[in-house]
Scaffold this active site. Sequence first.
Site, short mmCIF file in Angstrom:
data_model
loop_
_atom_site.label_atom_id
_atom_site.label_comp_id
_atom_site.label_asym_id
_atom_site.label_seq_id
_atom_site.Cartn_x
_atom_site.Cartn_y
_atom_site.Cartn_z
N ILE A 159 0.85 -1.19 0.00
CA ILE A 159 0.00 0.00 0.00
C ILE A 159 0.89 1.24 0.00
O ILE A 159 2.11 1.16 0.05
CB ILE A 159 -0.96 0.03 1.21
CG1 ILE A 159 -0.18 0.08 2.53
CG2 ILE A 159 -1.88 -1.17 1.19
CD1 ILE A 159 -1.04 0.32 3.76
N HIS A 160 0.26 2.39 -0.05
CA HIS A 160 0.94 3.69 0.02
C HIS A 160 2.06 3.76 -1.03
O HIS A 160 1.94 3.24 -2.12
CB HIS A 160 1.47 3.95 1.43
CG HIS A 160 0.41 3.96 2.48
ND1 HIS A 160 -0.82 4.56 2.31
CD2 HIS A 160 0.39 3.43 3.73
CE1 HIS A 160 -1.54 4.42 3.41
NE2 HIS A 160 -0.84 3.73 4.28
N GLU A 161 3.18 4.40 -0.66
CA GLU A 161 4.26 4.59 -1.63
C GLU A 161 4.91 3.28 -2.07
O GLU A 161 5.59 3.24 -3.11
CB GLU A 161 5.34 5.51 -1.03
CG GLU A 161 4.83 6.87 -0.61
CD GLU A 161 4.52 6.95 0.88
OE1 GLU A 161 4.66 8.04 1.44
OE2 GLU A 161 4.13 5.92 1.47
#
Length: 287
Positions: free
Chosen positions: A145-147
């Site tokens: 998830i995220h970066e």
Amino acid sequence: MKTISVAHSPDADDIFMYYAIKFGWVTPNDTKFTNIADDIETLNQATLRGEYDICAISFALYPFIKDDYALLKTAVSFGEGYGPKLIKKKGTRLKKNFKVALSGEFTTNGLLFKIAYPNARITYMNFLDIEQAVLDGVVDAGVLIHESILNFSDELEVEKELWDIWVELSGGDLPLPLGGMCLRRSIPLHSAIDYENTLIKAVDVANKNRKVLAPMLLDKGLIRVDADTLDTYLDLYANDNSVELSDIQYKALDKLFELGYKNGFYENLIKSQDFLIPSLYKELREK
């Protein structure tokens, strides 16, 4: 002066959307916002315990906290053709009961994964540790998830895009709801409206002044990615669609809640717009 706790994740989009307040570009009326940064599942769990006045959450958590927190209309992140990724080592095949690392029990990616892979054996860990856990063979696969979705090891490959799972489950014409913010219901309504308006303004100001704000965040070491990755990530998750929920985003949220309800994760079927702060109240009272 009142003090209100605002908790958000340390991810690039949350930092970006909040720091117009932190830098003093937008200020709440007669209130001091104190900010806390923590990973999203820690914030989900904290919200279940009622720890913060305003908190970033996974949208999948909201039906569990609806009685204690109102859903805010701003600082939202949706996927449009992209989102979390289920990854594995290159060339491997996953068994029906493969072991997988997820970033949290109440995350949106966790909900969609559990609907799509009911036989998988789930373990939870900090999202920053998931890639290495797959590389080390601790788990067979993991959801990034995220970066992390932008840069991961060449030894890994994508087994399934969570976007594709969402399309299959939802029908294919809605953005993927990932995260937003909520506000404690015990806060007086006039104040709640002011706080939400402050946050809406902060996200709007940040978005309109991205060329100024993004370098400031990088120079101060507040972002854990480089300039190019930050630019790409903000394109995905902190943009015009983050400022205030739209009609199609409400429909997407309702579909997410419907999927959770139909698959036995929620006790009740709810509609997102029934749980917003009634922002027109203040205008009507002041007429």
